[in-house]
Design a protein around this motif. Structure first.
Motif, PDB file in Angstrom:
ATOM      1  N   SER A 166     -40.620 101.313 -48.759  1.00 34.71           N
ATOM      2  CA  SER A 166     -41.080 100.529 -47.613  1.00 34.71           C
ATOM      3  C   SER A 166     -41.842  99.259 -48.015  1.00 34.71           C
ATOM      4  O   SER A 166     -42.200  98.454 -47.165  1.00 34.71           O
ATOM      5  N   ALA A 167     -42.045  99.062 -49.314  1.00 36.47           N
ATOM      6  CA  ALA A 167     -42.742  97.852 -49.782  1.00 36.47           C
ATOM      7  C   ALA A 167     -41.744  96.695 -49.842  1.00 36.47           C
ATOM      8  O   ALA A 167     -41.350  96.253 -50.921  1.00 36.47           O
ATOM      9  N   ILE A 168     -41.364  96.222 -48.661  1.00 35.78           N
ATOM     10  CA  ILE A 168     -40.385  95.145 -48.598  1.00 35.78           C
ATOM     11  C   ILE A 168     -41.025  93.869 -48.083  1.00 35.78           C
ATOM     12  O   ILE A 168     -42.018  93.907 -47.349  1.00 35.78           O
ATOM     13  N   TYR A 169     -40.441  92.735 -48.478  1.00 34.52           N
ATOM     14  CA  TYR A 169     -40.903  91.421 -48.015  1.00 34.52           C
ATOM     15  C   TYR A 169     -40.190  91.054 -46.730  1.00 34.52           C
ATOM     16  O   TYR A 169     -40.786  90.536 -45.793  1.00 34.52           O
ATOM     17  N   ASN A 170     -38.885  91.289 -46.708  1.00 32.17           N
ATOM     18  CA  ASN A 170     -38.114  91.068 -45.500  1.00 32.17           C
ATOM     19  C   ASN A 170     -36.809  91.840 -45.551  1.00 32.17           C
ATOM     20  O   ASN A 170     -36.469  92.434 -46.581  1.00 32.17           O
ATOM     21  N   LEU A 171     -36.116  91.868 -44.433  1.00 28.10           N
ATOM     22  CA  LEU A 171     -34.814  92.511 -44.336  1.00 28.10           C
ATOM     23  C   LEU A 171     -33.882  91.524 -43.652  1.00 28.10           C
ATOM     24  O   LEU A 171     -34.254  90.848 -42.689  1.00 28.10           O
ATOM     25  N   LEU A 189     -27.104  89.599 -30.457  1.00 29.34           N
ATOM     26  CA  LEU A 189     -27.574  90.434 -31.549  1.00 29.34           C
ATOM     27  C   LEU A 189     -29.081  90.649 -31.461  1.00 29.34           C
ATOM     28  O   LEU A 189     -29.827  89.710 -31.171  1.00 29.34           O
ATOM     29  N   ASN A 190     -29.493  91.886 -31.732  1.00 33.92           N
ATOM     30  CA  ASN A 190     -30.914  92.193 -31.821  1.00 33.92           C
ATOM     31  C   ASN A 190     -31.115  93.133 -32.993  1.00 33.92           C
ATOM     32  O   ASN A 190     -30.440  94.162 -33.098  1.00 33.92           O
ATOM     33  N   ALA A 191     -32.016  92.778 -33.886  1.00 33.61           N
ATOM     34  CA  ALA A 191     -32.316  93.634 -35.030  1.00 33.61           C
ATOM     35  C   ALA A 191     -33.758  94.088 -34.945  1.00 33.61           C
ATOM     36  O   ALA A 191     -34.651  93.291 -34.630  1.00 33.61           O
ATOM     37  N   SER A 192     -33.972  95.362 -35.220  1.00 36.92           N
ATOM     38  CA  SER A 192     -35.322  95.912 -35.225  1.00 36.92           C
ATOM     39  C   SER A 192     -35.660  96.407 -36.616  1.00 36.92           C
ATOM     40  O   SER A 192     -34.768  96.688 -37.431  1.00 36.92           O
ATOM     41  N   LEU A 193     -36.948  96.501 -36.891  1.00 38.68           N
ATOM     42  CA  LEU A 193     -37.412  96.973 -38.184  1.00 38.68           C
ATOM     43  C   LEU A 193     -38.579  97.927 -37.992  1.00 38.68           C
ATOM     44  O   LEU A 193     -39.554  97.589 -37.322  1.00 38.68           O
ATOM     45  N   ASP A 194     -38.461  99.113 -38.580  1.00 34.14           N
ATOM     46  CA  ASP A 194     -39.567 100.065 -38.643  1.00 34.14           C
ATOM     47  C   ASP A 194     -39.824 100.324 -40.122  1.00 34.14           C
ATOM     48  O   ASP A 194     -39.198 101.185 -40.739  1.00 34.14           O
ATOM     49  N   LYS A 195     -40.752  99.553 -40.675  1.00 36.49           N
ATOM     50  CA  LYS A 195     -40.976  99.599 -42.114  1.00 36.49           C
ATOM     51  C   LYS A 195     -41.522 100.958 -42.559  1.00 36.49           C
ATOM     52  O   LYS A 195     -41.151 101.467 -43.612  1.00 36.49           O
ATOM     53  N   SER A 196     -42.369 101.545 -41.733  1.00 36.78           N
ATOM     54  CA  SER A 196     -42.994 102.808 -42.126  1.00 36.78           C
ATOM     55  C   SER A 196     -41.982 103.935 -42.294  1.00 36.78           C
ATOM     56  O   SER A 196     -42.131 104.801 -43.160  1.00 36.78           O
ATOM     57  N   SER A 197     -40.933 103.907 -41.472  1.00 37.54           N
ATOM     58  CA  SER A 197     -39.907 104.943 -41.580  1.00 37.54           C
ATOM     59  C   SER A 197     -38.719 104.485 -42.425  1.00 37.54           C
ATOM     60  O   SER A 197     -37.787 105.259 -42.659  1.00 37.54           O
ATOM     61  N   GLY A 198     -38.748 103.241 -42.859  1.00 40.04           N
ATOM     62  CA  GLY A 198     -37.669 102.730 -43.699  1.00 40.04           C
ATOM     63  C   GLY A 198     -36.351 102.574 -42.964  1.00 40.04           C
ATOM     64  O   GLY A 198     -35.296 102.912 -43.506  1.00 40.04           O
ATOM     65  N   ARG A 199     -36.423 102.046 -41.738  1.00 35.14           N
ATOM     66  CA  ARG A 199     -35.207 101.928 -40.945  1.00 35.14           C
ATOM     67  C   ARG A 199     -35.112 100.578 -40.240  1.00 35.14           C
ATOM     68  O   ARG A 199     -36.113 100.006 -39.817  1.00 35.14           O
TER      69      ARG A 199
END
Lengths: 114, 114
Positions: A28-33, A62-72
């Motif tokens: 989950s230590a990402i800068y961006n997706l 298009l819609n993109a979502s990010l849940d960094k804590s769950s890695g999704r």
């Protein structure tokens, strides 16, 4: 080591349907997706970029979502069209590790039936 | 159009030969990275150049090497070609330090090793 998984590997739906593509990552230590589209034998077209501090980004249908804590992350495509047929790839950039490049999933091959 | 151009578009080489692929980055982008995409797989990070220096490398052997020039264009060189080097080679440019470091890809070079 970061691993990115995309589900489903392939999807075929009738025109007009709303659909969701899924992407998961192990670190989950990402800068961006970033979400990309790739037509057969071609390069990658950037669709959406989500910073790690953001929850979602939208561009047209298009819609993109990010849940960094769950890695999704999910990519939502509204009112699908035959022209949306392509392979969709997600990729993450490690936090503080820009020089590591992007880590990609294998993609979801999408076919929209007319 | 991303402004990232690659040449040539297609190339056929014999096992054991050497090959040079070229990439012109998007205007203003000082970072170029290279990726290898085998059929049916996601792109794999080869290396990255920032201001003419290699500052990141993936899990590729030393026979994969590169250069970046003062105008930020770049070359990927592969020595002693093997059959498994057959793939689509993608170049991406970005501008680290900007708010989003979005990566923009070229159309790729399809390399076939026979």
């Amino acid at each position: 080591k970061q691993e990115v998984t995309q589900i489903p590997a392939a999807l075929s739906v009738p025109e007009g349907e709303n659909l969701v593509l899924n992407c998961s990552f192990t670190d989950s230590a990402i800068y961006n997706l970033q979400w990309f589209r790739q037509d057969p034998g071609k390069g990658l077209t950037s669709l959406l970029l989500i910073q790690s501090s953001q929850r979602e980004q939208t561009s047209g249908r298009l819609n993109a979502s990010l849940d960094k804590s769950s890695g999704r992350s999910t990519l939502y495509i509204a009112a699908s069209q035959p022209g949306d047929s392509a392979t969709y790839l997600c990729a993450v950039r490690r936090l503080g590790g820009g020089a590591d490049g992007l880590t990609f999933g294998k993609g979801t091959h999408l076919i929209i039936q007319p | 159009e991303t402004g990232v151009t690659q040449s040539p578009t297609h190339l056929i080489k014999t096992r054991g030969q050497q090959v040079t692929l070229r990439c012109s980055s998007q205007s203003g982008h000082n970072t170029v990275s290279w990726y290898q995409q085998a059929l049916g797989q996601g792109p794999q990070f080869i290396f990255q150049y920032y201001r003419e220096e290699e500052n990141g490398r993936g899990n590729f052997p030393p026979r994969f090497s590169g250069l970046q020039f003062p105008n930020y264009s770049s070359e990927l060189n592969v020595n002693a070609l093997e059959l498994d080097d057959s793939a689509l080679y993608l170049c991406a440019s970005s501008f680290p330090g900007a708010m989003n470091t979005e990566a923009f890809f070229g159309q790729g070079t399809r390399l076939t090793v026979v």
